[in-house]
Design a protein around this motif. Sequence first.
Motif, short mmCIF file in Angstrom:
data_model
loop_
_atom_site.label_atom_id
_atom_site.label_comp_id
_atom_site.label_asym_id
_atom_site.label_seq_id
_atom_site.Cartn_x
_atom_site.Cartn_y
_atom_site.Cartn_z
N CYS A 18 40.70 41.81 32.95
CA CYS A 18 40.39 40.65 32.11
C CYS A 18 40.75 40.92 30.65
O CYS A 18 41.28 40.06 29.95
CB CYS A 18 38.92 40.29 32.23
SG CYS A 18 38.45 39.55 33.81
N ASN A 39 36.26 32.90 40.31
CA ASN A 39 35.81 32.73 38.93
C ASN A 39 34.38 32.19 38.97
O ASN A 39 34.16 31.02 39.27
CB ASN A 39 36.73 31.77 38.18
CG ASN A 39 36.37 31.69 36.69
OD1 ASN A 39 35.30 32.13 36.28
ND2 ASN A 39 37.26 31.11 35.90
N LEU A 86 35.71 37.68 39.14
CA LEU A 86 36.38 37.99 37.88
C LEU A 86 35.39 38.72 36.96
O LEU A 86 34.27 38.28 36.76
CB LEU A 86 36.87 36.72 37.20
CG LEU A 86 38.22 36.16 37.68
CD1 LEU A 86 38.50 34.82 37.01
CD2 LEU A 86 39.35 37.14 37.40
N CYS A 202 35.10 38.81 31.71
CA CYS A 202 35.66 37.55 32.20
C CYS A 202 35.28 36.40 31.29
O CYS A 202 36.14 35.66 30.81
CB CYS A 202 35.17 37.28 33.62
SG CYS A 202 35.63 35.64 34.22
#
Length: 506
Positions: A18, A39, A86, A202
């Motif tokens: 990320c 996500n 994520l 993230c």
Amino acid sequence: MQEIVADFIIVGGGTAGCVISARLAEYGFETLLLSSGSNDTLNSMMREKSLFNQLFLNPQFKHYLPASSSANLNDRILDIIVWNTLGGNSINGGGIERLMANDWNYFINATGDQSFHINTMSKFYKMVENFTSTKPFSILNNYGNHGFLKITQVYDPIFNKIWKKVAKELNETFTDTLANTIDYGFSFEASSFTNGIRSWSCNNYLTSTLNKYPNLKVLTGATAIKFNMNEQTKQIKNVLFISKDGLFTGIARKEYILSAGTIFSPHLLMLSGIGDRNILRENNILVKHELKQVGKNLIENGMIIIKYQTQNFSIGQSIPVALINTQLRTNHSNPDTFIILKQDNNTMHLYVFIFNTSPKSTVGFISLYNSNPLIPPKIILDYLTDSKDIQTFINAINYVRKIMSTNTIKQYANLTESLPGLEQTDLTAYIKNTLVPSYHFIGTCSIGQNAENSVVDNLFKVHGISNLRIVDASIFPRKFSTKTGPFLTVHALAEKAADILQKIYS
């Protein structure tokens, strides 16, 4: 077969993935991030400290990672948790520490590169940090104040004085922050939680960048199968991956960056024919590029817990810690134990988490069950193969008892040890029956100067392959263990790697 082309392709959407994808997009490069996870930035279990424990009950957020039974832990099978979302293992208990200044000498010695000196790495830490403190006096100059990652150190005026007095009574150093010129002794830890809300790579790096830069593309639910390599040129030609939309090849105009983490980065290398010749041949994988250290040198601190029933005891919202030597007065080079105090205000239990900062045992390695890319990696895991590690934990239990027996603590509160309990005289049995991972797994693609003893060089480039780098916790040097955890340092290493790439290609 569908084809996607970008300047850089990052494989793995964990902590480092990320960070580095967000930075490369900011630097103007067309960037593709592939993540097997989803996500989940809006999921309250990811965001809220009070709901974090609920994640452990939801298997959809976890990779299924069976490990071998651990002979030295009475054949227990330990849970290995890698979050399939994520941000990856940025989703954690929240504690944040830099590496100790002396620790960076391991990187310098492994690589011969002085750019890993703490004075240089401090610049990259500060790029990450957006540090605040509730202390009435300033320690902010030690930290960055404009980075992506919100970090808060909570000051409790009453327990601050108590902890300082305990240190004095034990003839140990007290310091307001372990990122100071003194980075050992009794102190307080900062956290990635601010007012109970998490900051992580993230949400704070990637999501904000996605809204600003159309040159960044993120594919979730995308599982990398292997890198295809030209054996003559020693270059990666493409990365093969699958998603619900089908089978894809990703082609990087400039470079591929592997950030799948300590468990999955060596796994993908081996599936691609990059690794120990013997392991590859055993699994009927054509050897494309031999690197003996791929998957080796799995290092982890290990953790045990002491539990107390408390009366009239409170640490407030602060996180008291101690990085100490259990046998000698602590200095910058000899800590063997890291302890953290956390209190459950509902049950009034105090938990003391004990970490072995310098384990003598390599706890295992990563291998393969077979050549099927959708089968999890084979994880061989065992702790305490060196008896000195057992003795370190025994010494640490006794040291914690010494803390709780100080006049300072006795005057402040009434504590009763419930685990292991003073009646438990066989501490070796307690350690073997209760030790769990601290999830500080590192080292399986170690950094170093040559292909015989390491996997990547000082620029994170895989030895012998011109367009593949690895940036994640797997690259920590051989025989090195983090004293307080790799979380913040992985961010800083990703910033350093992005800076290197910007200078090369801008």
